[in-house]
Design a protein around this motif. Structure first.
Motif, PDB file in Angstrom:
ATOM      1  N   SER A   8       8.079   9.908   2.715  1.00  0.00           N
ATOM      2  CA  SER A   8       7.434   9.385   1.506  1.00  0.00           C
ATOM      3  C   SER A   8       8.419   8.559   0.690  1.00  0.00           C
ATOM      4  O   SER A   8       8.048   7.519   0.133  1.00  0.00           O
ATOM      5  CB  SER A   8       6.907  10.524   0.642  1.00  0.00           C
ATOM      6  OG  SER A   8       6.037  11.318   1.379  1.00  0.00           O
ATOM      7  N   ILE A  61       0.810  -1.222   0.000  1.00  0.00           N
ATOM      8  CA  ILE A  61       0.000   0.000   0.000  1.00  0.00           C
ATOM      9  C   ILE A  61       0.842   1.272   0.000  1.00  0.00           C
ATOM     10  O   ILE A  61       0.297   2.365  -0.057  1.00  0.00           O
ATOM     11  CB  ILE A  61      -0.971   0.017   1.207  1.00  0.00           C
ATOM     12  CG1 ILE A  61      -0.191   0.025   2.519  1.00  0.00           C
ATOM     13  CG2 ILE A  61      -1.931  -1.152   1.148  1.00  0.00           C
ATOM     14  CD1 ILE A  61      -1.043   0.303   3.720  1.00  0.00           C
ATOM     15  N   ASP A  91       4.510  13.172  -2.960  1.00  0.00           N
ATOM     16  CA  ASP A  91       5.218  12.529  -4.055  1.00  0.00           C
ATOM     17  C   ASP A  91       6.709  12.525  -3.675  1.00  0.00           C
ATOM     18  O   ASP A  91       7.262  13.582  -3.376  1.00  0.00           O
ATOM     19  CB  ASP A  91       4.981  13.333  -5.346  1.00  0.00           C
ATOM     20  CG  ASP A  91       5.777  12.767  -6.516  1.00  0.00           C
ATOM     21  OD1 ASP A  91       6.535  11.801  -6.304  1.00  0.00           O
ATOM     22  OD2 ASP A  91       5.644  13.303  -7.627  1.00  0.00           O
ATOM     23  N   PRO A  98       2.671   3.286  -2.031  1.00  0.00           N
ATOM     24  CA  PRO A  98       2.428   4.426  -2.908  1.00  0.00           C
ATOM     25  C   PRO A  98       1.110   5.154  -2.628  1.00  0.00           C
ATOM     26  O   PRO A  98       0.981   6.323  -2.956  1.00  0.00           O
ATOM     27  CB  PRO A  98       2.411   3.789  -4.308  1.00  0.00           C
ATOM     28  CG  PRO A  98       3.231   2.557  -4.148  1.00  0.00           C
ATOM     29  CD  PRO A  98       2.978   2.066  -2.762  1.00  0.00           C
ATOM     30  N   TRP A  99       0.127   4.453  -2.014  1.00  0.00           N
ATOM     31  CA  TRP A  99      -1.149   5.128  -1.738  1.00  0.00           C
ATOM     32  C   TRP A  99      -1.129   5.885  -0.418  1.00  0.00           C
ATOM     33  O   TRP A  99      -1.838   6.858  -0.264  1.00  0.00           O
ATOM     34  CB  TRP A  99      -2.303   4.109  -1.737  1.00  0.00           C
ATOM     35  CG  TRP A  99      -2.530   3.552  -3.098  1.00  0.00           C
ATOM     36  CD1 TRP A  99      -2.907   4.254  -4.219  1.00  0.00           C
ATOM     37  CD2 TRP A  99      -2.370   2.194  -3.507  1.00  0.00           C
ATOM     38  NE1 TRP A  99      -2.982   3.403  -5.293  1.00  0.00           N
ATOM     39  CE2 TRP A  99      -2.664   2.134  -4.889  1.00  0.00           C
ATOM     40  CE3 TRP A  99      -2.018   1.027  -2.848  1.00  0.00           C
ATOM     41  CZ2 TRP A  99      -2.611   0.957  -5.599  1.00  0.00           C
ATOM     42  CZ3 TRP A  99      -1.972  -0.147  -3.568  1.00  0.00           C
ATOM     43  CH2 TRP A  99      -2.255  -0.180  -4.939  1.00  0.00           C
ATOM     44  N   ILE A 100      -0.337   5.410   0.550  1.00  0.00           N
ATOM     45  CA  ILE A 100      -0.384   6.079   1.849  1.00  0.00           C
ATOM     46  C   ILE A 100       0.711   7.140   1.990  1.00  0.00           C
ATOM     47  O   ILE A 100       0.732   7.868   2.970  1.00  0.00           O
ATOM     48  CB  ILE A 100      -0.270   5.086   3.029  1.00  0.00           C
ATOM     49  CG1 ILE A 100       1.037   4.300   2.958  1.00  0.00           C
ATOM     50  CG2 ILE A 100      -1.468   4.155   3.078  1.00  0.00           C
ATOM     51  CD1 ILE A 100       1.408   3.682   4.280  1.00  0.00           C
TER      52      ILE A 100
END
Lengths: 326, 349
Positions: B107, B70, B78, B72-74
């Motif tokens: 990130s 998960i 960027d 890249p979604w959380i």
């Protein structure tokens, strides 16, 4: 004798395999980067050096593969590894010869220190299992899991940047002239302390853990119980009976993990900008200096093989069973 | 040396689990034939899961797997996006601070988890497959084939792997994650093969294999139905070890700057930190979190392997238990207290 003959044969095969791998890697890779490099340096490369490069990287398409292979070996036996592009026009063998003593000194001393201290600590912890000493195990698990170079980063940030105790990079004070004087040797030791400490700290946990587990296994053997029952001093039982036997797998795993340790320390040299083989490999990779890369791989492999032979001899001395005929 | 009867009793009690066969060591996947000797109650399921080390390792690993899926979604930002917050220390806005270009380190690490896990597992699977095929073949056929294959494995063990990976990956024109995984697998299969060969060699002579052979079972069936199930634990620990090795190799390669620097993983974060002089700028948040993640992941894999080791080798397991109970009784643990029946060891040899 049979043991040593067998091992000797094995090292010959390994050396042959390493050279053969080195021969084939540039030949199976797509693209022809060396040809481009030669073309760019047209006229500046001596014709003899160009001939060596052609043999090393298989640019002579008209020769058969077998002929190329024979030429390659002939070249190696003359100690000719081509010329370096980064340190143009110095031969690769000269570039490596300058860096090698630094790495052997640093990695060699640090590895032997780490092996000795780790084995002694492991003996103690294994002997007194179930006491506070066991709490060292999770810590050593942590250290065996982190990459060497990260530990080097942390060491620099703590001891060089924050505390300012040790220099962050380099291998000796640049204002000094390299020679055998106390001042220069002292400087080398001063600059080498932090890298060596990092190698010791990051590799020691493996030795502690291995020795500890072997001690636990060995100390329940009958001969240890008998030695204890005979009323020998505890020190004697621990060192002369349990540790004496527990160290055998330790020595053979020393030989096997050497390649791994060397790999780790090479990267650590990069972090410290220590002028050894690892740093050289890094600059060679960054500059796409293929002759230098290949030469370094060969030299590292030979060094690891020699260290393995030493470990084998040590094993043969420690374990009389290997010297038995049959 | 004080030997009292309680220790003898204890050795009886502890000897029981040591008699469990090695079959299906992982998560009781075997035929459930062990643990029956335990007094009363139903046979314990998932005996492997009782090991606190293994459970801790599996929980941490599961956490990283989840992040890998998960991630890249959380990720709050960027990872490559620049912002005005340059070199900020950790805050609620940027949990792990920012880089020299104002990129969010948190990130970068969350997104980069996927690269690390994918390469680790792909390389682990490939290397284990090669190791199983070569190791079991060598151990089972014996003779000249065995000699050749074990020399091959030993050669790959002795040749330093990292420099080999570096010169192969360094000469490839473009290096994606899967390429790195393949290179790592090609150089890193030997350890598993060696261990598997030794174990197969000893299994080959056991009665149940001899019996299957006498019954006229095909070689293929003997290997898949009789030998492989008994190697489960070793294969599993080899796989876990290779994943750890692959993760370290990938991170080292990225740190040196080999591979696709546009693809985020923990190594590229460290590469950026080193290249942009994070050390000299005192930006500890730039390189500490990535290293701790590597350490955590590596530790979880090591713990799982400890769990497997202790499951297979009762000596290692019982010493911990025994030491604790001895300490409770005020006895200083020393030699000769390892309560394991010696048959168990001979059985393994």
């Amino acid at each position: 004798m049979r043991f040593f003959l067998r091992r000797g044969l094995f090292y010959v095969i390994t050396f042959w395999a390493a050279v053969t791998i080195n021969f084939f890697i540039p030949r199976v890779m797509p693209g022809d980067p060396v040809r481009a490099l030669i073309a760019r340096n047209q006229g500046r490369i001596p014709s003899e050096a160009e001939a060596s490069l052609r043999i090393l990287f298989g640019l002579d398409k008209d020769a058969t593969l077998w002929q190329q292979y024979l030429d390659y070996w002939a070249l190696l036996f003359r100690g000719d590894l081509g010329i370096s592009f980064t340190y143009f026009p110095t031969p690769v063998s000269d570039v490596i010869a300058q860096a090698l003593p630094w790495t052997i000194g640093l990695v060699g001393i640090a590895t032997i220190l780490s092996f000795t201290i780790g084995t002694l600590l492991g003996t103690g912890i294994g002997w007194r299992r179930g006491t506070w000493a066991d709490s060292l195990l999770p810590i050593s698990t942590f250290f065996s899991a982190v990459p060497y170079f990260w530990l080097a980063l942390i060491a620099i940030s703590i001891f060089s940047v924050t505390l300012g105790w040790f220099p962050a990079s380099g291998s000796y004070d640049r204002s000094l002239i390299p020679m055998w004087s106390w001042e220069f040797v002292g400087s080398v030791i001063y600059y080498g302390t932090l890298p060596a400490l990092t190698v010791v700290i990051s590799s020691i946990s493996g030795w502690i853990l291995g020795m500890r587990n072997m001690m636990v296994t060995v100390s329940s053997e009958d001969y240890v119980t008998v030695a204890q029952a005979k009323g020998l001093s505890e020190r004697r039982v621990m060192l002369g009976y349990a540790a004496r036997n527990a160290i055998l797998p330790q020595v053979s795993s020393f030989a096997l993990s050497l390649g791994f340790i060397v790999g780790g320390t090479l990267v650590m040299e990069i972090v410290f900008s220590y002028q050894g083989i690892g740093y050289l490999l890094f600059t060679a990779v960054a500059a796409k200096d293929y002759p230098l890369m290949q030469g370094i791989f060969l030299v590292i492999t030979v060094a690891v093989l020699i260290a393995n032979i030493v470990a084998d001899i040590a094993y043969g001395i420690l374990d009389p069973r290997t010297r038995q005929e049959g | 040396m004080t030997i009292d009867t309680s220790i003898v009793e204890e050795s009886e009690e502890l000897a029981k689990p040591s008699q469990t066969p090695m079959t299906g060591a992982v998560a009781a996947s075997g035929r459930g034939g062990f643990g029956r000797r335990r007094a009363g109650g139903k046979p314990p399921k998932f005996l492997f899961m009782r090991n606190s080390k293994a459970v801790a390792g599996l929980v941490i690993l599961a956490f990283f797997l989840l992040i890998a899926i998960i991630g890249p979604w959380i990720a709050p930002y960027d990872p490559s996006a620049r912002s005005a917050d340059v070199l900020q220390p950790p805050s609620w806005q940027h949990l792990f601070g920012t880089t020299h270009l104002g990129q969010d380190v948190f990130s970068q690490i969350v997104v980069g988890t996927r690269g690390v896990i994918v390469v680790g597992f792909v390389a682990g699977l490939l290397a284990t497959a090669i190791g199983v095929i070569l190791g079991v073949t060598a151990g089972y056929i014996g003779g000249l084939g065995d000699e050749t294959l074990s020399v091959l494995a030993n050669v790959f063990l002795v040749i330093p792997q990292l420099p080999l990976i570096i010169i192969i990956a360094g000469q490839l024109p473009s290096v994606g994650g899967v390429t790195v995984a393949v290179v790592i697998a090609i150089t890193g299969w030997a350890w598993g093969a060696r261990v598997l060969r030794a174990q197969t060699l000893s299994l080959r002579k056991r009665d149940f294999v001899e019996a299957a052979r006498a019954n006229g079972e095909s070689t293929w069936r003997i290997i898949t139905a009789e030998i492989l199930p008994n190697l489960t634990a070793i294969i599993a620990s080899g796989f876990v070890g290779t994943v750890a090795f692959a993760v370290l190799s990938l991170i080292t390669l990225s740190f040196i700057g080999i591979g696709n620097t546009g693809e985020w993983n923990w190594g590229t974060v460290l590469y950026q930190a080193q290249a942009q002089l994070a050390l000299q700028r005192g930006a500890w948040w730039w390189f500490v979190p990535a290293g701790l993640c590597i350490a955590l992941l590596g530790m979880s894999l090591t713990l799982i392997n400890f769990g497997i080791d202790e499951f297979v080798n009762p000596r290692l397991r019982s010493t911990g238990l025994n030491a604790r109970s001895l300490r409770k009784r005020g006895i200083r643990p020393r030699i000769g207290f390892t309560p394991v029946v010696h048959e168990a060891k001979e059985d393994r040899a």
